[in-house]
Scaffold this motif. Structure first.
Motif, mmCIF file in Angstrom:
data_model
loop_
_atom_site.group_PDB
_atom_site.id
_atom_site.type_symbol
_atom_site.label_atom_id
_atom_site.label_comp_id
_atom_site.label_asym_id
_atom_site.label_seq_id
_atom_site.Cartn_x
_atom_site.Cartn_y
_atom_site.Cartn_z
ATOM 1 N N ILE A 79 -49.157 -6.477 -10.620
ATOM 2 C CA ILE A 79 -49.259 -7.184 -11.903
ATOM 3 C C ILE A 79 -47.901 -7.728 -12.339
ATOM 4 O O ILE A 79 -47.774 -8.869 -12.777
ATOM 5 N N ASN A 80 -46.866 -6.882 -12.179
ATOM 6 C CA ASN A 80 -45.548 -7.225 -12.712
ATOM 7 C C ASN A 80 -44.666 -7.991 -11.742
ATOM 8 O O ASN A 80 -43.601 -8.478 -12.125
ATOM 9 N N LEU A 81 -45.076 -8.091 -10.490
ATOM 10 C CA LEU A 81 -44.266 -8.807 -9.494
ATOM 11 C C LEU A 81 -45.060 -9.953 -8.884
ATOM 12 O O LEU A 81 -44.957 -10.216 -7.675
ATOM 13 N N LYS A 82 -45.836 -10.644 -9.716
ATOM 14 C CA LYS A 82 -46.668 -11.735 -9.204
ATOM 15 C C LYS A 82 -45.844 -12.827 -8.539
ATOM 16 O O LYS A 82 -46.263 -13.439 -7.555
ATOM 17 N N ASP A 83 -44.633 -13.085 -9.079
ATOM 18 C CA ASP A 83 -43.796 -14.147 -8.525
ATOM 19 C C ASP A 83 -43.322 -13.820 -7.103
ATOM 20 O O ASP A 83 -42.930 -14.716 -6.359
ATOM 21 N N GLU A 84 -43.327 -12.534 -6.772
ATOM 22 C CA GLU A 84 -42.852 -12.119 -5.450
ATOM 23 C C GLU A 84 -43.983 -11.973 -4.434
ATOM 24 O O GLU A 84 -43.739 -11.667 -3.266
ATOM 25 N N THR A 85 -45.214 -12.198 -4.882
ATOM 26 C CA THR A 85 -46.371 -11.924 -4.027
ATOM 27 C C THR A 85 -46.316 -12.665 -2.706
ATOM 28 O O THR A 85 -46.550 -12.087 -1.628
ATOM 29 N N THR A 86 -45.981 -13.973 -2.752
ATOM 30 C CA THR A 86 -45.970 -14.789 -1.527
ATOM 31 C C THR A 86 -44.962 -14.258 -0.517
ATOM 32 O O THR A 86 -45.272 -14.114 0.673
ATOM 33 N N SER A 87 -43.749 -13.937 -0.988
ATOM 34 C CA SER A 87 -42.721 -13.447 -0.065
ATOM 35 C C SER A 87 -43.091 -12.068 0.476
ATOM 36 O O SER A 87 -42.840 -11.770 1.647
ATOM 37 N N PHE A 88 -43.707 -11.226 -0.383
ATOM 38 C CA PHE A 88 -44.149 -9.908 0.079
ATOM 39 C C PHE A 88 -45.225 -10.037 1.153
ATOM 40 O O PHE A 88 -45.208 -9.329 2.166
ATOM 41 N N GLU A 89 -46.175 -10.945 0.916
ATOM 42 C CA GLU A 89 -47.249 -11.134 1.892
ATOM 43 C C GLU A 89 -46.705 -11.628 3.225
ATOM 44 O O GLU A 89 -47.179 -11.225 4.295
ATOM 45 N N LYS A 90 -45.676 -12.493 3.164
ATOM 46 C CA LYS A 90 -45.063 -12.967 4.409
ATOM 47 C C LYS A 90 -44.349 -11.825 5.137
ATOM 48 O O LYS A 90 -44.432 -11.704 6.361
ATOM 49 N N VAL A 92 -45.099 -8.652 4.962
ATOM 50 C CA VAL A 92 -46.139 -7.796 5.526
ATOM 51 C C VAL A 92 -46.728 -8.421 6.783
ATOM 52 O O VAL A 92 -46.938 -7.748 7.803
ATOM 53 N N SER A 93 -46.965 -9.730 6.731
ATOM 54 C CA SER A 93 -47.523 -10.434 7.882
ATOM 55 C C SER A 93 -46.552 -10.402 9.067
ATOM 56 O O SER A 93 -46.960 -10.155 10.208
ATOM 57 N N ASP A 94 -45.276 -10.639 8.764
ATOM 58 C CA ASP A 94 -44.254 -10.605 9.825
ATOM 59 C C ASP A 94 -44.155 -9.217 10.437
ATOM 60 O O ASP A 94 -44.035 -9.067 11.670
ATOM 61 N N TYR A 95 -44.187 -8.194 9.581
ATOM 62 C CA TYR A 95 -44.095 -6.816 10.076
ATOM 63 C C TYR A 95 -45.298 -6.473 10.941
ATOM 64 O O TYR A 95 -45.159 -5.847 12.000
ATOM 65 N N ARG A 96 -46.484 -6.900 10.494
ATOM 66 C CA ARG A 96 -47.704 -6.631 11.262
ATOM 67 C C ARG A 96 -47.623 -7.298 12.639
ATOM 68 O O ARG A 96 -47.949 -6.681 13.659
#
Length: 282
Positions: A79-90, A92-96
């Protein structure tokens, strides 16, 4: 999950003020935080084997509470880090992707890598690269005995120890149970620091008093008698002997093979994809 664990879970659920037995995909829900569910099978996967019934109750309660806290924190973070969602998802995707690729590479290496390293290969590598194996610490070859200082045959023991005759060495070996500790294999190179840690009496001597070829040392402390013969010494920046460095060379050879194998696998994979028109450049 066995019946006793199911019974424990039922007890915990009944004890909860929000007992809501829910079934989703034929699985019993143990806890719920917002739209996230903790299932009975999740508990089964982490429950230690052979755990007692009493310990199981405590373990499961703590596990549910920990899971709930993590879900609540994750929800607040999203909820509080919505602006970071895209970079976090990337990330996670890179790590996977990295996790899958590296696991696949390791499986291929395990299946295809030739792990046999011959004595000849080790010797050839050492001859070609020996300048890379300079010592950063002193090495010694030695034999020693640590024994009772009040023994009646001390003079005889010292005479046998100082002798270079094989029969005298064999005599010492046959009496090894009399000694507190010993080493008769003076062909092995030992780090000086390891030697000092093993033979505490040496700490009272200066290093230059010890590190001499064909050096005999007799030393006593409150616990016993030390007899030490330093057969040979290698100093810092001298070339490490092949016998000492063999395990390192073996690992280097295997690592080089591994990298070469992985490069070949990657090249073959790319070429096959191009050949089968699974990869195209525009």
């Amino acid at each position: 999950m066995n019946k006793s664990i199911q019974y424990i879970l039922i007890l915990i659920l009944f004890a909860s003020c929000e007992y809501l037995p829910t079934v989703k995909n034929d699985e019993v829900v143990i806890a719920k935080v917002n739209d996230k569910f903790l299932y009975e099978s999740d508990i089964k996967d982490v429950l230690p084997p052979e755990i007692s019934k009493q310990d199981s109750i405590l373990f499961i309660k703590n596990y549910i509470d920990t899971w709930a806290k993590e879900q609540l924190l994750l929800n607040q973070a999203e909820i509080n880090l919505k602006d970071e969602t895209t970079s976090f998802e990337k990330l996670v995707s890179d790590y996977r992707s990295t996790l899958y690729i590296n696991s696949y590479k390791e499986a291929l290496v395990l299946n295809k890598l030739d792990t046999t390293v011959t004595k000849e290969q080790i010797e050839n590598y050492y001859l070609s690269n020996h300048q890379n194996f300079k010592l950063n610490e002193e090495l010694v070859q030695l034999k020693f005995i640590y024994t009772n200082k009040n023994r009646s045959d001390k003079k005889e023991l010292i005479k046998l120890f100082k002798s270079n005759k094989k029969e005298d060495l064999d005599s010492l070996k046959s009496r090894s149970l009399e000694f507190k500790s010993f080493n008769f294999n003076d062909s092995i190179w030992v780090k000086y620091n390891d030697l000092e840690n093993r033979i505490s009496a040496l700490k009272d001597l200066e290093k230059n008093q010890i590190l001499k070829k064909s050096n005999f040392i007799q030393k006593e402390d409150s616990l016993g008698l030390y007899l030490i013969t330093i057969k040979d010494v290698l100093n810092r920046n001298e070339i490490a002997p092949i016998g000492y460095i063999t395990p390192t060379i073996k690992q280097i050879i295997l690592q080089k093979r591994k990298l070469e194998l992985l490069r070949k696998i990657e090249v073959d994979l790319l070429n096959d994809a191009i050949k089968n028109q699974n990869f195209e450049k525009y």
